[in-house]
Design an enzyme around this catalytic site. Structure first.
Site, PDB file in Angstrom:
ATOM      1  CB  ALA A   1      -8.279 -15.548  -7.148  1.00 40.84           C
TER       2      ALA A   1
ATOM      3  CB  CYS B   1      -1.871  -9.913  -2.236  1.00 42.31           C
ATOM      4  SG  CYS B   1      -2.434 -10.857  -3.651  1.00 42.31           S
TER       5      CYS B   1
ATOM      6  CD  GLU C   1       0.091  -7.126   3.057  1.00 44.99           C
ATOM      7  OE1 GLU C   1       0.788  -6.138   2.794  1.00 44.99           O
ATOM      8  OE2 GLU C   1      -0.411  -7.856   2.187  1.00 44.99           O
TER       9      GLU C   1
ATOM     10  CB  THR D   1      -0.931  -0.031   1.230  1.00 43.41           C
ATOM     11  OG1 THR D   1      -1.779  -1.180   1.088  1.00 43.41           O
ATOM     12  CG2 THR D   1      -1.787   1.215   1.341  1.00 43.41           C
TER      13      THR D   1
ATOM     14  CD  GLU E   1      -5.188  -5.799  -8.588  1.00 40.45           C
ATOM     15  OE1 GLU E   1      -5.471  -6.318  -7.492  1.00 40.45           O
ATOM     16  OE2 GLU E   1      -5.993  -5.710  -9.527  1.00 40.45           O
ATOM     17  CG  LEU E   2      -2.080  -1.099  -3.746  1.00 40.35           C
ATOM     18  CD1 LEU E   2      -2.367   0.309  -3.275  1.00 40.35           C
ATOM     19  CD2 LEU E   2      -0.728  -1.185  -4.456  1.00 40.35           C
TER      20      LEU E   2
HETATM   21  P1  NAD Z   1       6.796  -3.495  -2.749  1.00 38.13           P
HETATM   22  O1  NAD Z   1       5.763  -2.442  -2.632  1.00 38.13           O
HETATM   23  O2  NAD Z   1       7.993  -3.377  -1.892  1.00 38.13           O
HETATM   24  O3  NAD Z   1       7.348  -3.559  -4.263  1.00 38.13           O
HETATM   25  C1  NAD Z   1       6.495  -3.860  -5.344  1.00 38.13           C
HETATM   26  C2  NAD Z   1       7.024  -3.245  -6.614  1.00 38.13           C
HETATM   27  O4  NAD Z   1       6.902  -1.821  -6.521  1.00 38.13           O
HETATM   28  C3  NAD Z   1       8.499  -3.512  -6.876  1.00 38.13           C
HETATM   29  O5  NAD Z   1       8.681  -3.747  -8.256  1.00 38.13           O
HETATM   30  C4  NAD Z   1       9.174  -2.224  -6.459  1.00 38.13           C
HETATM   31  O6  NAD Z   1      10.390  -1.973  -7.114  1.00 38.13           O
HETATM   32  C5  NAD Z   1       8.136  -1.198  -6.850  1.00 38.13           C
HETATM   33  N1  NAD Z   1       8.186   0.067  -6.107  1.00 38.13           N
HETATM   34  C6  NAD Z   1       8.427   0.252  -4.793  1.00 38.13           C
HETATM   35  N2  NAD Z   1       8.327   1.564  -4.472  1.00 38.13           N
HETATM   36  C7  NAD Z   1       7.979   2.212  -5.618  1.00 38.13           C
HETATM   37  C8  NAD Z   1       7.721   3.586  -5.927  1.00 38.13           C
HETATM   38  N3  NAD Z   1       7.790   4.544  -5.024  1.00 38.13           N
HETATM   39  N4  NAD Z   1       7.378   3.872  -7.205  1.00 38.13           N
HETATM   40  C9  NAD Z   1       7.275   2.915  -8.143  1.00 38.13           C
HETATM   41  N5  NAD Z   1       7.541   1.616  -7.905  1.00 38.13           N
HETATM   42  C10 NAD Z   1       7.889   1.264  -6.656  1.00 38.13           C
HETATM   43  O7  NAD Z   1       6.060  -4.892  -2.516  1.00 38.13           O
HETATM   44  P2  NAD Z   1       6.678  -6.353  -2.395  1.00 38.13           P
HETATM   45  O8  NAD Z   1       7.356  -6.495  -1.077  1.00 38.13           O
HETATM   46  O9  NAD Z   1       7.421  -6.725  -3.638  1.00 38.13           O
HETATM   47  O10 NAD Z   1       5.336  -7.246  -2.417  1.00 38.13           O
HETATM   48  C11 NAD Z   1       4.546  -7.477  -1.297  1.00 38.13           C
HETATM   49  C12 NAD Z   1       3.330  -6.580  -1.285  1.00 38.13           C
HETATM   50  O11 NAD Z   1       2.619  -6.686  -2.504  1.00 38.13           O
HETATM   51  C13 NAD Z   1       2.334  -6.972  -0.212  1.00 38.13           C
HETATM   52  O12 NAD Z   1       1.821  -5.823   0.393  1.00 38.13           O
HETATM   53  C14 NAD Z   1       1.253  -7.705  -0.989  1.00 38.13           C
HETATM   54  O13 NAD Z   1      -0.002  -7.733  -0.355  1.00 38.13           O
HETATM   55  C15 NAD Z   1       1.233  -6.928  -2.250  1.00 38.13           C
HETATM   56  N6  NAD Z   1       0.652  -7.682  -3.352  1.00 38.13           N
HETATM   57  C16 NAD Z   1      -0.608  -7.357  -3.752  1.00 38.13           C
HETATM   58  C17 NAD Z   1      -1.219  -8.086  -4.761  1.00 38.13           C
HETATM   59  C18 NAD Z   1      -2.621  -7.767  -5.219  1.00 38.13           C
HETATM   60  O14 NAD Z   1      -2.994  -8.233  -6.281  1.00 38.13           O
HETATM   61  N7  NAD Z   1      -3.405  -7.013  -4.466  1.00 38.13           N
HETATM   62  C19 NAD Z   1      -0.529  -9.143  -5.376  1.00 38.13           C
HETATM   63  C20 NAD Z   1       0.752  -9.429  -4.951  1.00 38.13           C
HETATM   64  C21 NAD Z   1       1.335  -8.692  -3.932  1.00 38.13           C
END
Ligand code: NAD
Length: 518
Positions: A468, A304, A404, A250, A270-271
């Protein structure tokens, strides 16, 4: 790229066609080109071994990818959609061919068990099939005009570049959900995979190369760019990228959403989730316990949609607790590529630290740790990323329960009275991704599904929160970001909608009967 030489992974990489040299793709890509000096070494969370060293993209690489993609769009959008669908069909065939090695690489690079790695590739295949059918169904409505000899309809046109930012936990499926829909819609894709799992992205690019070349797909339709948050942020600010589809925390989504919103672009977010299962007195506990365990410990709690909260009626609380406490200590934890293992490692030591920190904080708030919560030691677990899944008795109002934590922690929360009390607890968090209820009582399940019921994007009955199917639109509300991708009519977001009114008469009547004679 240089690859690790003496592990099984070399076999997997060679099966995937990833060689020791920086591959020069003919179709548009750059995943860290020669313009830069920065590299990153990727270690497997399963055994700590180095998998590969990848080049990180520079600004010049980014520019090259975006301009190539812009050029490609001009041609790709002229292809009939079913012809684009044929390319996607062949990509699906390639993925079938490479399911095993790609599934293994997902497992090795991300740490999910092999069954789930293979399942992730299956999702990619499924979305290809879905997108192929869709390529003949990109339809709008026709409307009756209020004016004589007028016809109204709407149509959908391609948008342009779709920027895909993906998270580490679904390193390849999320790309395919976006990329296959975008491709049949006539868009081009620039994919920035998680910096924690770049190799699976390189593998995908490699797998689809032959299909792209054989079909003479213009250079730059499918691109990847390996970089960290900065590259993602560039994409969010870039007006040449009309749609940014971002999957992750998020915290990240708020930044991306704000940057894209400021330039009035589109974002599909999708957070994070904080998903709950409600167990009413009418739950089939045999089924429910299986769903809870899969939801809470599958992917080591790094989905997620992982089950994080179990909201249990007080009349069955002790029984549920007892049953879970029989299962948890016997869960096979270890190398996710080994047969019989159900719980693999966390992605890295930072994730382990976050797991321990959440457990400490929840206990300070009054939570009661019932089982798990340890970091495993010994040769097999030397990475410091293997933990024992935890169960904590907790109050819904605890700060830690409201967050989370991306790790296998399951909070047991008691409710009393009728199902609406459980629904209030379930909805009482900022996230709104997945939810489920176990009950064979129609009044309870329908209340859960009603407009005063679950406020999540996904609401299931008698199945768990995770796992899903691609056929439905996937996503959630509130802090989960509101985006929908994958099945149903999610494709519409990847296109621009146009309303057309056509006058086939010889008069020019105005709408609403307005007279404007001169
Ligand atoms: P993260 O937010 O650390 O990173 C995700 C992606 O975002 C990476 O590619 C990262 O480089 C990029 N990123 C980070 N900061 C950014 C910014 N300021 N601007 C642009 N890009 C940026 O997440 P993570 O640790 O890789 O994944 C886990 C999280 O993802 C959990 O919160 C999980 O719930 C969520 N998630 C959600 C879904 C969904 O469909 N709702 C699916 C998978 C994962």
């Amino acid at each position: 790229m240089q690859t690790e030489t003496k592990t099984d992974i070399t076999d997997i990489l060679s099966q995937l066609g990833i060689k020791d040299a920086n591959p020069a793709y003919s179709t548009g890509l750059t995943w860290g080109g020669e313009n830069n000096a920065e590299t990153r070494t990727i270690h497997s969370p399963t055994n700590g071994k180095r998998i590969a060293t990848v080049n990180m993209a520079s600004e010049a690489d980014y520019e090259q990818v975006i301009t190539t993609a812009q050029q490609a769009f001009l041609e790709w959008r002229t292809w009939p959609s079913p012809k684009r669908g044929e390319v996607v069909r062949q990509i699906g065939q390639k993925l079938r061919e490479y399911k095993e090695p790609l599934g293994k690489l997902v497992s090795y690079e991300m740490g999910k068990i092999l069954q789930e790695g293979l399942g992730e590739v299956q999702e990619m295949i499924d979305i290809c099939d879905f997108a192929v059918g869709l390529s003949r169904q990109l339809h709008g409505y026709t409307m009756h005009s209020e004016r004589p000899t007028h016809r109204m309809y709407e149509q959908y046109h391609p948008l342009g570049i779709v920027g895909v930012i993906s998270a580490f936990n679904f390193p390849v499926a999320v790309w395919s959900w976006n990329a296959m829909l975008a491709a049949i819609c006539g868009d081009v894709v620039v994919w920035k995979p998680s910096e924690k799992t770049p190799l699976t992205a390189v593998a995908c690019q490699q797998i689809i190369q032959d299909v792209l070349q054989e079909n003479q797909v213009p250079e730059g339709v499918f691109n990847i760019i390996i970089g960290d948050a900065e590259i993602g942020s560039k994409m969010a600010h870039d007006e040449r990228v009309p749609l940014v589809s971002a999957t992750g925390s998020t915290r990240m989504g708020k930044k991306v959403g704000e940057a894209v919103g400021r330039r009035l672009g589109r974002s599909l977010l999708e957070l994070g989730g904080n998903n709950a299962i409600i167990l009413t007195p009418n739950a089939d506990l045999e089924m429910a316990i299986r769903a809870v365990v899969f939801g809470a410990v599958g992917t080591c709690g790094q989905r997620c949609t992982s089950t994080r909260r179990l909201i249990i009626h007080d009349s069955i609380y002790d029984e549920v607790k007892e049953r879970l406490l029989k299962v948890y200590p016997n869960l096979p934890i270890g190398d996710p590529l080994k047969d019989g293992i159900l719980v693999g490692p966390l992605i890295d030591k930072d994730a382990t630290a976050a797991f321990l920190d959440a457990l400490e904080r929840v206990q300070q708030e009054g939570g009661n740790l019932l089982t798990g919560g340890e970091v495993l030691e010994g040769e097999e677990y030397a990475t410091g990323t293997y933990v024992t899944p935890a169960i904590v008795e907790a109050e819904h109002s605890y700060h830690t329960v409201q967050e989370e934590t991306f790790a296998p922690i399951l909070y047991l929360i008691k409710y009393s009275g009728d199902v609406n009390n459980a629904i209030d607890i379930q909805n009482g968090v900022r996230q709104g991704l997945s939810s489920s209820i176990f009950s064979s009582n129609l009044l309870e399940t329908e209340a859960f599904l009603s407009h005063w019921g679950s406020d999540c994007g996904i609401a299931n009955v008698n199945i768990g929160t995770s796992g899903a199917e691609i056929g439905g639109a996937f996503g959630g509300e509130k802090d989960t970001g509101g985006g929908r991708e994958s099945g149903s009519d999610a494709w519409r977001f990847y296109m621009r909608r146009q309303t057309n009114t056509i006058n086939f008469g010889r008069e020019l009547p105005l709408a609403q009967g307005i007279k404007f004679d001169f």
